[in-house]
Write a protein that holds these residues in place. Structure first.
Motif, mmCIF file in Angstrom:
data_model
loop_
_atom_site.group_PDB
_atom_site.id
_atom_site.type_symbol
_atom_site.label_atom_id
_atom_site.label_comp_id
_atom_site.label_asym_id
_atom_site.label_seq_id
_atom_site.Cartn_x
_atom_site.Cartn_y
_atom_site.Cartn_z
ATOM 1 N N VAL A 1 -15.347 12.839 -2.171
ATOM 2 C CA VAL A 1 -15.007 11.431 -2.515
ATOM 3 C C VAL A 1 -13.264 11.537 -1.822
ATOM 4 N N VAL A 2 -12.873 10.382 -1.208
ATOM 5 C CA VAL A 2 -11.333 10.392 -0.814
ATOM 6 C C VAL A 2 -11.093 8.986 -1.377
ATOM 7 N N ARG A 3 -9.971 9.204 -2.058
ATOM 8 C CA ARG A 3 -9.381 8.045 -3.013
ATOM 9 C C ARG A 3 -7.801 7.766 -2.283
ATOM 10 N N PRO A 4 -7.890 6.692 -1.412
ATOM 11 C CA PRO A 4 -6.626 6.495 -0.719
ATOM 12 C C PRO A 4 -5.962 5.563 -1.390
ATOM 13 N N GLY A 5 -4.417 5.746 -1.450
ATOM 14 C CA GLY A 5 -3.512 4.478 -2.085
ATOM 15 C C GLY A 5 -3.668 3.271 -1.437
ATOM 16 N N MET A 6 -2.390 2.585 -1.625
ATOM 17 C CA MET A 6 -2.501 1.191 -0.839
ATOM 18 C C MET A 6 -1.993 1.666 0.575
ATOM 19 N N LEU A 7 -2.748 1.100 1.729
ATOM 20 C CA LEU A 7 -2.329 1.558 2.819
ATOM 21 C C LEU A 7 -1.493 0.753 3.505
ATOM 22 N N TYR A 8 -0.787 1.317 4.523
ATOM 23 C CA TYR A 8 0.165 0.561 5.569
ATOM 24 C C TYR A 8 -0.005 1.211 6.914
ATOM 25 N N GLY A 9 0.851 0.645 7.797
ATOM 26 C CA GLY A 9 1.148 1.439 9.267
ATOM 27 C C GLY A 9 0.159 0.796 10.285
ATOM 28 N N ALA B 1 -2.104 6.540 9.087
ATOM 29 C CA ALA B 1 -2.154 7.868 10.449
ATOM 30 C C ALA B 1 -2.367 9.205 9.440
ATOM 31 N N ASP B 2 -1.671 9.266 8.303
ATOM 32 C CA ASP B 2 -1.573 10.202 7.358
ATOM 33 C C ASP B 2 -3.065 10.444 6.459
ATOM 34 N N LEU B 3 -3.539 9.245 5.997
ATOM 35 C CA LEU B 3 -4.745 9.137 5.619
ATOM 36 C C LEU B 3 -5.892 9.977 6.449
ATOM 37 N N ALA B 4 -5.965 9.454 7.910
ATOM 38 C CA ALA B 4 -6.715 9.919 9.002
ATOM 39 C C ALA B 4 -6.874 11.228 9.000
ATOM 40 N N ALA B 5 -5.424 12.019 8.879
ATOM 41 C CA ALA B 5 -5.398 13.410 9.019
ATOM 42 C C ALA B 5 -6.082 13.954 7.749
ATOM 43 N N LEU B 6 -5.909 13.384 6.654
ATOM 44 C CA LEU B 6 -6.550 13.862 5.341
ATOM 45 C C LEU B 6 -8.033 13.940 5.595
ATOM 46 N N TYR B 7 -8.665 12.955 6.211
ATOM 47 C CA TYR B 7 -10.156 12.822 6.445
ATOM 48 C C TYR B 7 -10.768 13.768 7.388
ATOM 49 N N VAL B 8 -9.883 14.234 8.282
ATOM 50 C CA VAL B 8 -10.250 15.507 9.438
ATOM 51 C C VAL B 8 -10.375 16.815 8.534
ATOM 52 N N ALA B 9 -9.148 16.996 7.634
ATOM 53 C CA ALA B 9 -9.336 18.015 6.650
ATOM 54 C C ALA B 9 -10.407 18.092 5.628
ATOM 55 N N VAL B 10 -10.723 17.026 5.178
ATOM 56 C CA VAL B 10 -12.143 16.728 4.497
ATOM 57 C C VAL B 10 -13.303 17.236 4.857
ATOM 58 N N LYS C 1 3.162 12.818 6.985
ATOM 59 C CA LYS C 1 4.434 12.505 7.911
ATOM 60 C C LYS C 1 5.211 11.416 7.319
ATOM 61 N N HIS C 2 4.877 10.320 6.943
ATOM 62 C CA HIS C 2 5.438 9.220 6.531
ATOM 63 C C HIS C 2 5.641 9.086 5.247
ATOM 64 N N THR C 3 6.947 9.145 4.581
ATOM 65 C CA THR C 3 7.020 9.086 3.409
ATOM 66 C C THR C 3 8.003 8.333 2.649
ATOM 67 N N SER C 4 8.068 7.125 3.321
ATOM 68 C CA SER C 4 8.786 5.972 2.845
ATOM 69 C C SER C 4 8.130 4.749 3.506
ATOM 70 N N ILE C 5 7.505 4.155 2.473
ATOM 71 C CA ILE C 5 6.834 2.703 2.980
ATOM 72 C C ILE C 5 8.242 1.784 3.144
#
Length: 272
Positions: free
Chosen positions: A132-140, A176-185, A255-259
């Protein structure tokens, strides 16, 4: 690996599919009749027809479900159908399944009523050895429904708006950071596990202030509910959610740490 992506034309799924292909995986995409074509091999199936999902998912090394939620009945029937295929499933839920307060990957779900059934979805996925992957609010990447909605309200009212009281916090993540997480999962996560895709926590009133050009005002919950429906209640859910375990065990480093800096530089197009 041979990976089927569900939702490959959506905001999350398109970026996830590209990241998986870029990592060397053989990506296929679920496609319903009349659905938009992608560069990936199409696999017939429809989220509104759970019976079709068992056949579609069979034989894959991983199935990544990044499609939209469709409600309790279809989501529960759909997850059962995907699990019946025997292919390991990576399923997307979201931070709202945890409810308000401080949480981490080991916290038990206490979902907001708007997404109440997602706790049972998670239970079924994990019991069957899925992830299971639980994302936060998405942007980018020019997307993100919440920033776009708040940008539209700011344009309409001439000031940023937030629902409910000031100080409500949400976990957020760049797609983009979330996509990198899916690859790792897909590549490394053990069966039956939960992973958090959150890069930081942001106050919604501060986000509204950036979108409003430096000013923000409350949008009463009753008014917001009349326009948005019950989902408006999610905007009052104060959450501080850790992704420390995910970062440590999967070596995930956003890599993106400030919305707020991102939205200051690249304001979203107002949703219409």
């Amino acid at each position: 690996m041979n990976v089927l992506v569900i939702g490959a034309t959506g905001f999350i799924g398109a970026v996830v599919a590209a990241a998986l292909a870029g990592a060397g995986h053989d990506v296929s995409a679920l496609r319903h009749s009349g659905g938009r074509a992608t560069e990936y091999r199409p696999v017939p199936g429809d989220l509104t027809d759970p019976v079709s999902l068992t056949r579609a998912a069979a034989g894959f090394d991983r199935v990544v479900h990044a499609g939209p939620p469709l409600g309790a009945d279809l989501d529960l029937a759909g997850v059962d159908a995907l699990l019946a295929s025997g292919s390991p499933l990576v399923y997307t839920t979201g931070a709202a399944v945890l409810g308000g307060g401080s949480h981490d990957e080991d916290s038990e779900p206490d979902p907001h009523p708007v997404v109440a059934w997602r706790a049972e979805v998670e239970r079924r996925v994990r019991a069957a050895g899925g992830r299971v992957v639980r994302p936060g609010m998405l942007y980018g990447e020019g997307g993100g429904s919440v920033p776009a909605l708040l940008a539209a309200k700011a344009a309409e009212r001439g000031t940023g708006v937030y629902i409910g009281e000031p100080g409500v916090r949400w976990p957020v993540v760049h797609v983009a950071d979330l996509a990198a997480l899916y690859v790792a999962v897909v590549e490394h996560a053990e069966p039956g596990t939960v992973w958090h895709g959150m890069s930081e926590t942001v106050r919604l009133d501060e986000l509204a202030r950036v979108l409003g050009g430096g000013t923000a005002a409350p949008w009463p919950l009753e008014e917001a509910t009349a326009e948005l429906g019950p989902i408006a209640g999610l905007y009052t859910l104060d959450q501080d959610i850790s992704s420390d375990k995910t970062r440590r065990l999967l070596d995930w480093t956003p890599k993106h740490t400030s919305i707020l800096a991102h939205l200051s530089a690249e304001p979203p197009s107002p949703a219409r």
